[in-house]
Design an enzyme around this catalytic site. Structure first.
Site, PDB file in Angstrom:
ATOM      1  N   HIS A  65       0.830  -1.208   0.000  1.00 47.95           N
ATOM      2  CA  HIS A  65       0.000   0.000   0.000  1.00 47.95           C
ATOM      3  C   HIS A  65       0.867   1.263   0.000  1.00 47.95           C
ATOM      4  CE1 HIS A  65      -4.323  -1.321   1.003  1.00 47.95           C
ATOM      5  NE2 HIS A  65      -3.661  -2.381   0.594  1.00 47.95           N
ATOM      6  N   ASP A  66       1.987   1.213   0.677  1.00 44.41           N
ATOM      7  CA  ASP A  66       2.878   2.369   0.703  1.00 44.41           C
ATOM      8  C   ASP A  66       3.427   2.646  -0.689  1.00 44.41           C
ATOM      9  OD1 ASP A  66       4.462   4.450   1.954  1.00 44.41           O
ATOM     10  OD2 ASP A  66       6.189   3.129   1.693  1.00 44.41           O
ATOM     11  N   ASP A 254       3.525 -20.048   0.394  1.00 40.31           N
ATOM     12  CA  ASP A 254       3.815 -21.058  -0.617  1.00 40.31           C
ATOM     13  C   ASP A 254       2.957 -20.825  -1.849  1.00 40.31           C
ATOM     14  OD1 ASP A 254       1.266 -21.862   0.119  1.00 40.31           O
ATOM     15  OD2 ASP A 254       1.937 -23.617   1.249  1.00 40.31           O
TER      16      ASP A 254
END
Length: 326
Positions: A65-66, A254
């Site tokens: 998000h940053d 995974d």
């Protein structure tokens, strides 16, 4: 014709600008100023991870998000007394507090070393913490490029239309990722982060409940899985109920996410479309059958993500407190 020429020139310059900026990042950036930075961050993240697994998806989502809003400059960490910062936007308000806490604790650990005090940016700490969290959950441990500076601007308005939505199709995903220098393969690899973490019923309820036609369920969803989701997310229950993104191995980083897509068990439309769209299906099939191929692609994609609109040199600052500008 002139406008067309400018557009063409801009498209040619974008990769060059991204390359020039990211070239200023390097893995040994703190070699002389804070040589133990990686060990200090890793120790703090490990301690946090031992307290709660939410550390992993929360930190990873915070990094994503940053980078997508103002670039990887830790602007998402800035707080506002008037609730007008990035983190206050509806698309960010559900970011888990454990992500912020992980960065703050790692920052404190770094600054507690006299050689490192106020020498490492919050943006770099977030990038390192993300790598360490992913590795602790079984994902790849990749080299992190460093040298980012922290931004001073964080506005709620700046988030609008900068983050992908759960109902996006492949064209919309590609259109959002490509300006950041990320390919369709990068989109699919980064989407694999949904192998850990959770979402809330309100984010996907349209896929399991629609009353026109009566009792409609998204046909791309595995029916048995959709009915399970209905049991976990009844209409009259709090829509903030948390559901694992990966119903098979939710605490392991995974390739199970891709096997789930093959079975119609992608929680969001933006997940399932990666398999239903024939353009992206071969990559999903590759990652589903080869965990190492997924891990390598993820490491490459998140490294490229970490270069997005970074501030370096004299740009920005190194915050003393990650939640406020100096």
């Amino acid at each position: 014709m002139e406008t067309r020429g400018l557009i063409l020139m801009s498209s040619l310059l974008l990769p060059l600008l991204l390359t020039t900026t990211s070239a200023q990042l390097r893995s040994d950036f703190y070699k002389n100023t804070c040589p133990n930075v990686e060990a200090l961050v890793r120790s703090a993240v490990t301690k946090k991870f031992q307290q709660t697994f939410v550390t992993v998806p929360a930190t990873l989502r915070l990094f994503f998000h940053d980078c997508f809003v103002r670039g990887c400059d830790a602007s998402v960490l800035l707080a506002s007394t008037t609730n007008a910062a990035e983190k206050d936007h509806p698309d960010d308000i559900s970011l888990a507090g454990d992500g912020f806490d992980t960065v703050n604790k790692a920052k404190a650990a770094v600054d507690n070393d006299p050689q490192c005090t106020n020498k490492v940016s919050c943006a770099d700490i977030l990038a390192l913490a993300t790598r360490d969290a992913v590795a602790l959950a079984g994902g790849p441990s990749y080299t992190v490029e460093l040298g980012r500076r922290d931004g001073r601007i964080s506005t709620i308005a700046g988030v609008q239309n900068h983050l992908p939505h759960p109902d996006f199709n492949l064209d919309q995903l590609n259109a959002m990722f490509s300006p950041h220098g990320l390919t369709q393969t990068d989109v699919i690899a980064l989407s694999g982060a949904h192998t850990v973490g959770f979402s809330h019923c309100s984010r996907f309820s349209k896929r399991i409940y629609r009353f026109s036609p009566q009792n409609w369920i998204d046909p791309t969803l595995n029916l048995a899985y959709a009915l399970q989701l209905r049991q976990m997310c009844p209409l009259k229950v709090d829509p903030r109920i948390a559901i694992n993104m990966d119903p098979t191995t939710p605490q392991t980083f995974d390739n199970a996410y891709y096997g789930n897509l093959q079975q119609g068990k992608g929680l969001f439309n933006s997940d399932q479309v990666l398999f239903t769209d024939t353009r992206s299906r071969p990559t999903v099939n590759l990652f589903a059958s080869n965990n190492e191929a997924f891990k390598q692609a993820f490491a490459s994609a998140i490294t490229k993500l970490g270069r997005v609109d970074v501030k370096t040199g004299n740009q920005g600052e190194i915050r003393r407190d990650c939640t406020r500008v100096n």
